[in-house]
Scaffold this motif. Sequence first.
Motif, short mmCIF file in Angstrom:
data_model
loop_
_atom_site.label_atom_id
_atom_site.label_comp_id
_atom_site.label_asym_id
_atom_site.label_seq_id
_atom_site.Cartn_x
_atom_site.Cartn_y
_atom_site.Cartn_z
N SER A 27 -3.16 9.72 8.38
CA SER A 27 -4.03 9.87 9.34
C SER A 27 -4.93 8.60 9.42
N PRO A 28 -4.19 7.56 9.67
CA PRO A 28 -5.15 6.20 9.18
C PRO A 28 -6.38 6.26 9.85
N ASP A 29 -6.30 6.60 11.36
CA ASP A 29 -7.48 6.81 12.07
C ASP A 29 -8.74 7.76 11.98
N LEU A 30 -8.50 8.29 10.64
CA LEU A 30 -9.31 8.20 10.27
C LEU A 30 -10.86 7.37 8.86
N CYS A 58 -2.21 8.10 -7.52
CA CYS A 58 -3.13 7.87 -6.43
C CYS A 58 -2.88 6.55 -5.70
N ARG A 59 -2.64 5.31 -6.49
CA ARG A 59 -2.23 4.55 -5.69
C ARG A 59 -0.95 4.89 -4.66
N ALA A 60 0.14 5.19 -5.12
CA ALA A 60 1.08 5.53 -4.57
C ALA A 60 0.63 6.26 -3.23
N GLN A 61 -0.72 6.87 -2.64
CA GLN A 61 -0.97 7.25 -1.74
C GLN A 61 -1.66 6.02 -1.26
N LEU A 62 -1.90 4.93 -1.47
CA LEU A 62 -2.37 4.20 -0.51
C LEU A 62 -1.57 3.68 0.48
N SER A 63 -2.23 2.73 1.91
CA SER A 63 -1.50 2.35 2.72
C SER A 63 -1.76 0.99 2.73
N GLN A 64 -0.57 0.34 2.64
CA GLN A 64 -0.33 -1.68 2.56
C GLN A 64 -2.15 -1.70 2.84
N ASP A 68 -3.97 -3.77 -0.05
CA ASP A 68 -4.81 -5.30 0.51
C ASP A 68 -6.16 -5.24 0.32
N ASP A 69 -6.81 -4.00 -0.04
CA ASP A 69 -8.77 -4.19 -0.04
C ASP A 69 -8.91 -5.50 -1.05
N ASN A 70 -9.46 -5.81 -1.17
CA ASN A 70 -10.31 -6.74 -1.70
C ASN A 70 -10.83 -6.31 -3.78
N LEU A 71 -11.34 -4.71 -3.26
CA LEU A 71 -12.51 -3.51 -4.31
C LEU A 71 -10.65 -2.98 -4.86
N THR A 72 -9.56 -3.03 -3.88
CA THR A 72 -8.48 -2.04 -4.20
C THR A 72 -7.94 -2.67 -5.58
N LYS A 73 -7.68 -3.87 -4.78
CA LYS A 73 -6.75 -5.04 -6.04
C LYS A 73 -7.63 -5.26 -7.18
N LYS A 74 -9.03 -5.17 -7.26
CA LYS A 74 -9.76 -5.57 -8.35
C LYS A 74 -9.41 -4.71 -9.74
#
Length: 188
Positions: A27-30, A58-64, A68-74
């Motif tokens: 549900s990306p609209d959330l 958890c990482r496998a559940q993330l959308s692209q 790509d979010d900066n903090l997620t990359k960190k």
Amino acid sequence: KQWYQRRVRGFYDGDANLNILKLYQFSPDLITRSSIDNVHLVLTKALMQLPNSDYVYCRAQLSQDMIDDNLTKKIDDVATLLETCQFPEFWNVIQEEKIFEMTGFVEAARRFICHVVRLTYKNIEEEFLMQLLGPMEDKSEFMDIVAENNWDHNGDSVFVGHKEEMVEQKEIIEKMPIEVVTPILAIR
């Protein structure tokens, strides 16, 4: 959202966190700025569970977009440093981000490092172990970690192996005359 944020900050429930991430995935609209902050908290809490594989799940559940979010990359970079045992670099990197100031994060990282040290070494130099365990207030904090893990501190080294590995081997030499051995070996 407020209930979830209190829950994430308070204690860890891996299944609930995975379900929230799946909800955001399907549900990306959330997804709002607040939900992205929640994802970062979930990832950080999952990282605190190493050597368990919660972070990978958890990482496998993330959308692209989330990846790509900066903090997620960190957070990903920090996870890689921990999983590849680049501990001194790990301690340098976590100083830069506020999210790693989460209560219990440093302790969880040290628990994981102690786990790796226990699997890798029998004896380790005190100075090197202190470097792996990161910045500490004083030597007493280091000694508490040594005691907590039931390790033996011997001068400038620490024995991290098991006590049964300390058993001294004794070579047993039996002297048997050839007449006794000949019938057994059937030598003629």
